[in-house]
Write a protein that holds these residues in place. Structure first.
Motif, PDB file in Angstrom:
ATOM      1  N   GLY A  85       0.948  -1.315  -0.033  1.00 24.84           N
ATOM      2  CA  GLY A  85       0.009   0.001  -0.051  1.00 24.84           C
ATOM      3  C   GLY A  85       0.763   1.241  -0.084  1.00 24.84           C
ATOM      4  N   GLU A  86       2.165   1.131   0.280  1.00 22.20           N
ATOM      5  CA  GLU A  86       3.135   2.302   0.193  1.00 22.20           C
ATOM      6  C   GLU A  86       3.229   2.605  -1.171  1.00 22.20           C
ATOM      7  N   TYR A  87       3.670   4.007  -1.434  1.00 17.17           N
ATOM      8  CA  TYR A  87       4.051   4.233  -2.867  1.00 17.17           C
ATOM      9  C   TYR A  87       5.602   4.340  -2.680  1.00 17.17           C
ATOM     10  N   ARG A  88       6.114   3.833  -3.731  1.00 22.83           N
ATOM     11  CA  ARG A  88       7.656   3.791  -3.881  1.00 22.83           C
ATOM     12  C   ARG A  88       8.180   4.537  -5.241  1.00 22.83           C
ATOM     13  N   ASP A  89       9.063   5.343  -5.172  1.00 20.02           N
ATOM     14  CA  ASP A  89       9.597   6.122  -6.343  1.00 20.02           C
ATOM     15  C   ASP A  89      10.258   4.954  -7.398  1.00 20.02           C
ATOM     16  N   ILE A  90       9.760   5.309  -8.705  1.00 25.63           N
ATOM     17  CA  ILE A  90      10.248   4.506  -9.718  1.00 25.63           C
ATOM     18  C   ILE A  90      11.723   5.020 -10.229  1.00 25.63           C
ATOM     19  N   ALA A  91      11.771   6.287 -10.112  1.00 27.77           N
ATOM     20  CA  ALA A  91      13.274   6.937 -10.637  1.00 27.77           C
ATOM     21  C   ALA A  91      13.140   8.153  -9.439  1.00 27.77           C
ATOM     22  N   HIS A  92      14.604   8.351  -8.945  1.00 24.17           N
ATOM     23  CA  HIS A  92      14.806   9.525  -8.167  1.00 24.17           C
ATOM     24  C   HIS A  92      16.137   9.796  -8.073  1.00 24.17           C
ATOM     25  N   PRO A  93      16.543  11.149  -7.985  1.00 20.80           N
ATOM     26  CA  PRO A  93      17.885  11.083  -7.881  1.00 20.80           C
ATOM     27  C   PRO A  93      18.530  10.766  -6.490  1.00 20.80           C
ATOM     28  N   ILE A  94      19.706  10.462  -6.781  1.00 20.13           N
ATOM     29  CA  ILE A  94      20.233   9.570  -5.358  1.00 20.13           C
ATOM     30  C   ILE A  94      21.252  10.671  -4.360  1.00 20.13           C
ATOM     31  N   ASN A  95      21.074  11.783  -4.709  1.00 20.44           N
ATOM     32  CA  ASN A  95      21.674  12.942  -3.706  1.00 20.44           C
ATOM     33  C   ASN A  95      20.964  14.079  -3.822  1.00 20.44           C
ATOM     34  N   SER A  96      21.183  14.968  -2.754  1.00 21.69           N
ATOM     35  CA  SER A  96      20.242  16.251  -2.307  1.00 21.69           C
ATOM     36  C   SER A  96      20.540  17.303  -3.604  1.00 21.69           C
ATOM     37  N   GLY A  97      21.730  17.205  -3.859  1.00 16.74           N
ATOM     38  CA  GLY A  97      22.198  18.413  -4.940  1.00 16.74           C
ATOM     39  C   GLY A  97      21.561  18.244  -6.405  1.00 16.74           C
ATOM     40  N   THR A  98      21.312  16.885  -6.674  1.00 19.38           N
ATOM     41  CA  THR A  98      20.981  16.711  -7.976  1.00 19.38           C
ATOM     42  C   THR A  98      19.350  16.941  -7.951  1.00 19.38           C
ATOM     43  N   ARG A  99      18.598  16.455  -6.746  1.00 17.88           N
ATOM     44  CA  ARG A  99      17.211  16.575  -6.492  1.00 17.88           C
ATOM     45  C   ARG A  99      17.096  18.113  -6.672  1.00 17.88           C
ATOM     46  N   GLU A 100      17.734  18.916  -6.016  1.00 18.11           N
ATOM     47  CA  GLU A 100      17.725  20.318  -6.005  1.00 18.11           C
ATOM     48  C   GLU A 100      17.767  21.025  -7.529  1.00 18.11           C
ATOM     49  N   ARG A 101      18.699  20.514  -8.045  1.00 18.47           N
ATOM     50  CA  ARG A 101      18.615  21.205  -9.333  1.00 18.47           C
ATOM     51  C   ARG A 101      17.573  20.791 -10.243  1.00 18.47           C
ATOM     52  N   ILE A 102      17.182  19.330 -10.289  1.00 17.90           N
ATOM     53  CA  ILE A 102      15.718  19.003 -10.876  1.00 17.90           C
ATOM     54  C   ILE A 102      14.881  19.756 -10.236  1.00 17.90           C
ATOM     55  N   GLN A 103      14.848  19.965  -9.254  1.00 16.94           N
ATOM     56  CA  GLN A 103      13.462  20.727  -8.751  1.00 16.94           C
ATOM     57  C   GLN A 103      13.251  22.167  -9.049  1.00 16.94           C
TER      58      GLN A 103
END
Length: 125
Positions: A85-103
């Motif tokens: 019942g939990e949602y799991r990311d299919i694809a995601h950045p593996i570090n906060s710097g990349t996540r921030e750049r994408i966002q």
């Protein structure tokens, strides 16, 4: 220091060593978001848009969501519901710097898409 095109090609081909980046550091500083497609959501609610990004003109990630939260807009990576019942990311950045750049890139394009909307003209006659 920035890598040459030849060195960048080695990263993309799977090489794990670069004279400038060093062993095992990968190609994160070279990854470019080369296209962002924003599909605004017309209905009311927290979901504001669904976005697709292209990375290095070679890899696409669909169904990134732009969501209005209590602290402002943020992105949610594509996910699916697991058996528990939990949602799991299919694809995601593996570090906060990349996540921030994408966002940051996605939210900038979303704001641009909002500005491109035609103003509503009301005839007062």
């Amino acid at each position: 220091m920035e890598c040459t095109d030849e060195e960048r090609g080695l990263h993309l081909s799977g090489s794990v060593f670069c004279r400038k980046c060093g062993p095992g550091k990968g190609d994160l500083e070279h990854m470019q978001i080369t296209d962002v497609r924003v599909r605004k959501v017309a209905k009311e609610g927290k979901l504001k848009a669904v976005v697709s990004i292209t990375i290095d003109d070679e890899f696409v990630v669909h169904d990134i969501k732009v969501i209005e939260g209590e602290k402002g807009l943020f992105i949610a990576m594509p996910s699916k519901k697991a058996l528990d019942g939990e949602y799991r990311d299919i694809a995601h950045p593996i570090n906060s710097g990349t996540r921030e750049r994408i966002q940051t890139t996605i939210l900038k394009k979303y704001e641009e898409a909002l500005e491109e909307e035609e103003p509503v003209v009301v005839d007062m006659m």
